[in-house]
Structure formats: structure tokens, C-alpha cells
Design a protein around this motif. Structure first.
Motif, PDB file in Angstrom:
ATOM      1  N   PRO A  95     -27.603 -35.772-102.817  1.00 66.14           N
ATOM      2  CA  PRO A  95     -28.506 -34.872-102.098  1.00 66.14           C
ATOM      3  C   PRO A  95     -29.760 -34.562-102.910  1.00 66.14           C
ATOM      4  O   PRO A  95     -29.708 -34.423-104.129  1.00 66.14           O
ATOM      5  CB  PRO A  95     -27.662 -33.621-101.881  1.00 66.14           C
ATOM      6  N   VAL A 143     -38.832 -27.363 -96.228  1.00 67.16           N
ATOM      7  CA  VAL A 143     -38.104 -27.773 -95.022  1.00 67.16           C
ATOM      8  C   VAL A 143     -38.565 -26.983 -93.798  1.00 67.16           C
ATOM      9  O   VAL A 143     -38.736 -27.541 -92.722  1.00 67.16           O
ATOM     10  CB  VAL A 143     -36.581 -27.611 -95.216  1.00 67.16           C
ATOM     11  N   THR A 171     -30.565 -28.700 -99.892  1.00 68.14           N
ATOM     12  CA  THR A 171     -30.668 -30.123-100.221  1.00 68.14           C
ATOM     13  C   THR A 171     -30.795 -30.885 -98.914  1.00 68.14           C
ATOM     14  O   THR A 171     -30.361 -30.410 -97.860  1.00 68.14           O
ATOM     15  CB  THR A 171     -29.437 -30.657-100.985  1.00 68.14           C
ATOM     16  N   ILE A 172     -31.407 -32.060 -98.991  1.00 66.63           N
ATOM     17  CA  ILE A 172     -31.428 -32.952 -97.835  1.00 66.63           C
ATOM     18  C   ILE A 172     -30.847 -34.289 -98.266  1.00 66.63           C
ATOM     19  O   ILE A 172     -30.979 -34.704 -99.414  1.00 66.63           O
ATOM     20  CB  ILE A 172     -32.842 -33.131 -97.235  1.00 66.63           C
ATOM     21  N   THR A 173     -30.183 -34.924 -97.321  1.00 68.73           N
ATOM     22  CA  THR A 173     -29.647 -36.257 -97.546  1.00 68.73           C
ATOM     23  C   THR A 173     -30.137 -37.131 -96.400  1.00 68.73           C
ATOM     24  O   THR A 173     -29.770 -36.899 -95.247  1.00 68.73           O
ATOM     25  CB  THR A 173     -28.102 -36.246 -97.570  1.00 68.73           C
ATOM     26  N   PRO A 174     -30.996 -38.100 -96.703  1.00 70.70           N
ATOM     27  CA  PRO A 174     -31.458 -38.996 -95.633  1.00 70.70           C
ATOM     28  C   PRO A 174     -30.364 -39.994 -95.257  1.00 70.70           C
ATOM     29  O   PRO A 174     -29.550 -40.382 -96.092  1.00 70.70           O
ATOM     30  CB  PRO A 174     -32.661 -39.702 -96.257  1.00 70.70           C
ATOM     31  N   TYR A 175     -30.336 -40.369 -93.969  1.00 71.52           N
ATOM     32  CA  TYR A 175     -29.397 -41.384 -93.495  1.00 71.52           C
ATOM     33  C   TYR A 175     -29.973 -42.035 -92.244  1.00 71.52           C
ATOM     34  O   TYR A 175     -30.920 -41.527 -91.648  1.00 71.52           O
ATOM     35  CB  TYR A 175     -28.013 -40.775 -93.218  1.00 71.52           C
ATOM     36  N   LEU A 230     -34.266 -42.919 -88.987  1.00 69.38           N
ATOM     37  CA  LEU A 230     -34.082 -42.093 -90.165  1.00 69.38           C
ATOM     38  C   LEU A 230     -33.835 -40.651 -89.731  1.00 69.38           C
ATOM     39  O   LEU A 230     -34.552 -40.100 -88.897  1.00 69.38           O
ATOM     40  CB  LEU A 230     -35.326 -42.159 -91.065  1.00 69.38           C
ATOM     41  N   TYR A 283     -31.966 -36.657 -91.305  1.00 71.36           N
ATOM     42  CA  TYR A 283     -31.660 -35.910 -92.515  1.00 71.36           C
ATOM     43  C   TYR A 283     -30.520 -34.938 -92.270  1.00 71.36           C
ATOM     44  O   TYR A 283     -30.478 -34.268 -91.249  1.00 71.36           O
ATOM     45  CB  TYR A 283     -32.884 -35.103 -92.976  1.00 71.36           C
ATOM     46  N   SER A 284     -29.609 -34.857 -93.221  1.00 73.99           N
ATOM     47  CA  SER A 284     -28.583 -33.830 -93.217  1.00 73.99           C
ATOM     48  C   SER A 284     -29.088 -32.725 -94.134  1.00 73.99           C
ATOM     49  O   SER A 284     -29.472 -32.979 -95.274  1.00 73.99           O
ATOM     50  CB  SER A 284     -27.262 -34.406 -93.747  1.00 73.99           C
ATOM     51  N   ILE A 285     -29.124 -31.496 -93.621  1.00 76.77           N
ATOM     52  CA  ILE A 285     -29.618 -30.357 -94.391  1.00 76.77           C
ATOM     53  C   ILE A 285     -28.426 -29.489 -94.783  1.00 76.77           C
ATOM     54  O   ILE A 285     -27.662 -29.052 -93.929  1.00 76.77           O
ATOM     55  CB  ILE A 285     -30.611 -29.519 -93.561  1.00 76.77           C
TER      56      ILE A 285
END
Length: 136
Positions: A6, A14, A100-104, A111, A113-115
Motif C-alpha cells: 500500500p 485523496v 493508503t491506496i493500493t492500485p489494481y 485501473l 484503487y483500494s483506499i
């Protein structure tokens, strides 16, 4: 690459216009561990903490309606509680710490993002006086 996992971000990065809770905090379902009639709450892969989520509306006026609502996942041993409603507002403003962000790549091949956050709280008022206000 130096960044793994993350990506830490600030709330202002954000949600520069703020955000509002538009639903309730709920546990996130672990789809692999849950079975028919047996709910298992998801746990964060890195910390092992239970994962909760709350839908929020991004206050950015430039977003299209379909882009305004996102789920923020909160890592917490106990169910987070949204801040008290603000008198005169139909929805509750919220802030998040430890974002945190997690791109997927989502199911549509786009694209996304998980926040995730460590804490949900009432908005802070960090008003700094300008030259005129400071002189008064």
C-alpha cells in the motif's frame, strides 16, 4: 522498485474537497473463507486486523455522479463509529488518518484503487489566520 504494498497518502491528497459518510460502517466479507450461512470477516494481509468499510461521497464538484461514492476500508480491532452528525447537514463529514491506496486492475480492465485507513474521525478545523486576521 522502492514502493511495495500500500502507498501512504494524506487525506488532502485523496479527498481535497473533503468527504461525507453516506452509509454505515460494516464488516468486509472474506469471500474465500465464508460459506453458505457462515460469515467470516476479512482480515488485512499485512496487519491481520479486521477490515471494515464505509461508503463515502467525495465532495469534489468536478466528479461525475458515478465517481462520487467510494468505499473506504478501515483496519481496526473494533467496529469504527462515525462522528456525530453536524446540525443542519443531511450527511456527516468525516476524515481519515493513516490512509493508503493500493492500485489494481478491476474486472472491467480499468485501473482502480483500494483506499484503506487506520482511523475515521470528525473533520479538523485547521484554519490559519491570514495577514488581515492576524493583525486584527
Amino acid at each position: 522498485m522502492a514502493i511495495q504494498g500500500p502507498i501512504p497518502v494524506s487525506f488532502a491528497q485523496v479527498f481535497p474537497h473533503g468527504c461525507y459518510a453516506v452509509g454505515e460502517v460494516e464488516p468486509v466479507k472474506d469471500f474465500e473463507a465464508s460459506t453458505n450461512g457462515r460469515f467470516v470477516q476479512s482480515r488485512d494481509k499485512n496487519t491481520g486486523e479486521p477490515v471494515w468499510q464505509i461508503p463515502v461521497m467525495d465532495a469534489d464538484p468536478s466528479l461525475k455522479a458515478a465517481q462520487k461514492t467510494v468505499a473506504v476500508k478501515i483496519l481496526s480491532a473494533v467496529q469504527p463509529v462515525a462522528p456525530a452528525p453536524v446540525a443542519g447537514l443531511p450527511i456527516t463529514p468525516v476524515e481519515f488518518d493513516g490512509l493508503t491506496i493500493t492500485p489494481y486492475v478491476n474486472g472491467a480492465g480499468r485501473l482502480a484503487y483500494s483506499i484503506k485507513a487506520r482511523q475515521m474521525l470528525a473533520p479538523r478545523t485547521n484554519v490559519k489566520p491570514t495577514g488581515k486576521e492576524a493583525a486584527a
